[in-house]
Design a protein around this motif. Sequence first.
Motif, mmCIF file in Angstrom:
data_model
loop_
_atom_site.group_PDB
_atom_site.id
_atom_site.type_symbol
_atom_site.label_atom_id
_atom_site.label_comp_id
_atom_site.label_asym_id
_atom_site.label_seq_id
_atom_site.Cartn_x
_atom_site.Cartn_y
_atom_site.Cartn_z
ATOM 1 N N PHE A 30 -9.057 9.202 3.770
ATOM 2 C CA PHE A 30 -7.932 9.525 2.895
ATOM 3 C C PHE A 30 -8.143 8.961 1.492
ATOM 4 C CE2 PHE A 30 -3.942 8.197 0.908
ATOM 5 C CZ PHE A 30 -3.305 9.422 0.777
ATOM 6 N N THR A 33 -10.929 10.915 -0.366
ATOM 7 C CA THR A 33 -10.515 12.293 -0.646
ATOM 8 C C THR A 33 -9.415 12.313 -1.704
ATOM 9 O OG1 THR A 33 -10.988 12.802 1.688
ATOM 10 C CG2 THR A 33 -9.825 14.476 0.427
ATOM 11 N N PHE A 34 -8.494 11.364 -1.622
ATOM 12 C CA PHE A 34 -7.432 11.249 -2.619
ATOM 13 C C PHE A 34 -8.011 10.856 -3.972
ATOM 14 C CE2 PHE A 34 -4.013 8.932 -4.814
ATOM 15 C CZ PHE A 34 -2.986 9.866 -4.742
ATOM 16 N N LEU A 37 -9.294 13.825 -5.552
ATOM 17 C CA LEU A 37 -8.197 14.663 -6.039
ATOM 18 C C LEU A 37 -7.698 14.161 -7.394
ATOM 19 C CD1 LEU A 37 -6.276 17.059 -5.269
ATOM 20 C CD2 LEU A 37 -4.648 15.296 -4.572
ATOM 21 N N ILE A 138 -6.947 18.455 2.026
ATOM 22 C CA ILE A 138 -5.811 18.105 2.882
ATOM 23 C C ILE A 138 -6.104 18.466 4.337
ATOM 24 C CG2 ILE A 138 -4.592 20.295 2.534
ATOM 25 C CD1 ILE A 138 -3.076 16.765 2.968
ATOM 26 N N VAL A 141 -8.129 15.534 5.624
ATOM 27 C CA VAL A 141 -7.282 14.342 5.779
ATOM 28 C C VAL A 141 -6.390 14.468 7.013
ATOM 29 C CG1 VAL A 141 -5.328 13.092 4.777
ATOM 30 C CG2 VAL A 141 -7.301 13.671 3.358
ATOM 31 N N PHE A 153 1.348 12.231 4.760
ATOM 32 C CA PHE A 153 0.047 12.354 4.109
ATOM 33 C C PHE A 153 -0.059 13.640 3.302
ATOM 34 C CE2 PHE A 153 -0.981 9.087 7.205
ATOM 35 C CZ PHE A 153 -1.775 8.240 6.454
ATOM 36 N N ALA A 156 1.855 12.834 0.109
ATOM 37 C CA ALA A 156 1.105 11.866 -0.693
ATOM 38 C C ALA A 156 -0.117 12.515 -1.323
ATOM 39 C CB ALA A 156 0.678 10.687 0.182
ATOM 40 N N PHE A 157 -0.802 13.358 -0.562
ATOM 41 C CA PHE A 157 -2.013 13.998 -1.092
ATOM 42 C C PHE A 157 -1.665 14.947 -2.229
ATOM 43 C CE2 PHE A 157 -5.532 17.029 -1.080
ATOM 44 C CZ PHE A 157 -6.625 16.160 -1.045
ATOM 45 N N GLY A 160 -0.966 13.553 -5.596
ATOM 46 C CA GLY A 160 -2.118 13.141 -6.387
ATOM 47 C C GLY A 160 -2.322 14.003 -7.624
#
Length: 442
Positions: A30, A33-34, A37, A138, A141, A153, A156-157, A160
């Motif tokens: 996560f 990956t975040f 992003l 996503i 994740v 998640f 939250a993603f 970003g």
Amino acid sequence: MKSHALSAGELPGRTRTAAARPPLYPWVVFALTFGLLLSDYMSRQVLNAVFPFLKAEWALSDSQLASLTSVVALTVGVLTFPLAILADRWGRVRSLVLMAAIWSAATLACAVAADYGQLLAARFLVGAGEAAYGSVGIAVVLSVFAPHVRATFGGAFMAGGSFGSTIGIALGGIIAVQFGWRWALASMAAVGLVLVVVFRLTVTQRRVDRYRCEDAGTAVEESEADAARRVPLSSLFSNTSVLCVYLGSGLQMFVAAVLLAWTPSYLNRYHAMSPDTAGMVSAVVVLLIGAGMIACGAITDRISRQRPERKWTTAVCCSTASAVLLAIGFQLPESGLQLVVIGCGAFFSAGASGPATAMVAELTHPSLRASGFGALTLANSLLGLAAGPFAVGVLADSAGLLTALRIAPLVHVGAVAALLIGKRCLPAGLRRPAALNDRASA
């Protein structure tokens, strides 16, 4: 195909059940990956901070400057869905690495562009690299976290994007003033390239498969690429509930996009704020939108753990709250109280994003999940990010910006209607992924 009992920490290629407690590695996935992003949106939005420098150095018109931003949005809108389909079949993790490398290298090309034509071409490549990253990211994740935290998640993603945009504009402006606009772009490219290397060394499809977590009874033991070839792509659009998610999410994003695009102009015209002050206040609005995505997603997961249909209820409540608060806010006289009410409306304006992500995950087959998120992104882009600012701009030309902003929250009514219809069709919608899994395994 043989079936085996699955548990957390088993051999690579096995899936964890929803009840398993996630170990550290999913959090690493996560975080990285975040981080990419954030780099995505930093690279996309940094150019807005250097517009004055480009205009002065190359004598560009406002339409030329606007095209440098629009070409990215247009490329993302056109390529998101087909690239998400390719990622489902070619491999999601390596697709993420390739996409991030492309947009980072293209941002570096922007920094060394010799003229407007080269810069426009490089910006096209930025959009091509970024097109499907959100959809595929996503999907990766959510594959390593239990279903009962998907809304958290997911929200939250997606938040970003707001945070990355704010960082890109703020940091890019500072660097451009101190060292020049080319260094601002080069810095964003450097951040992306470093993260690409770290991501490539840390995240692999084999390790992601080892920690994959699906609902009990729907986990697929074969590779996602093989299963994707078995499951028809038409299943993404033959489910009434998931179609309602696409529509409802796109319409609620319409209002959020209006706030992102027109808040600075509104503050400048009606609150008599200078452009820099209006920009700072607008940045707060952007952060409120992002914070709302995270908070509403977390609340959704908490109250829907035992009753999944409550995801739809929270999405409806977010859209309703935003519609009411913004309608009241834009009717109030210009004051600090008005800005507080508008800020509260902004907080809920994209709050349905997290629940929508969780809904799509539940209503699509795991092997096509990135494609499902691609369809969701397409709806958000066409119905929201593209349509919202343009529609309000056209209406503002004839009726004034304030009138247009007073009307825009009514679009939430359509979002609420779509979500209520989708909730009504939910029982049938939830049966489709399991039926597709049986068909793919046959």
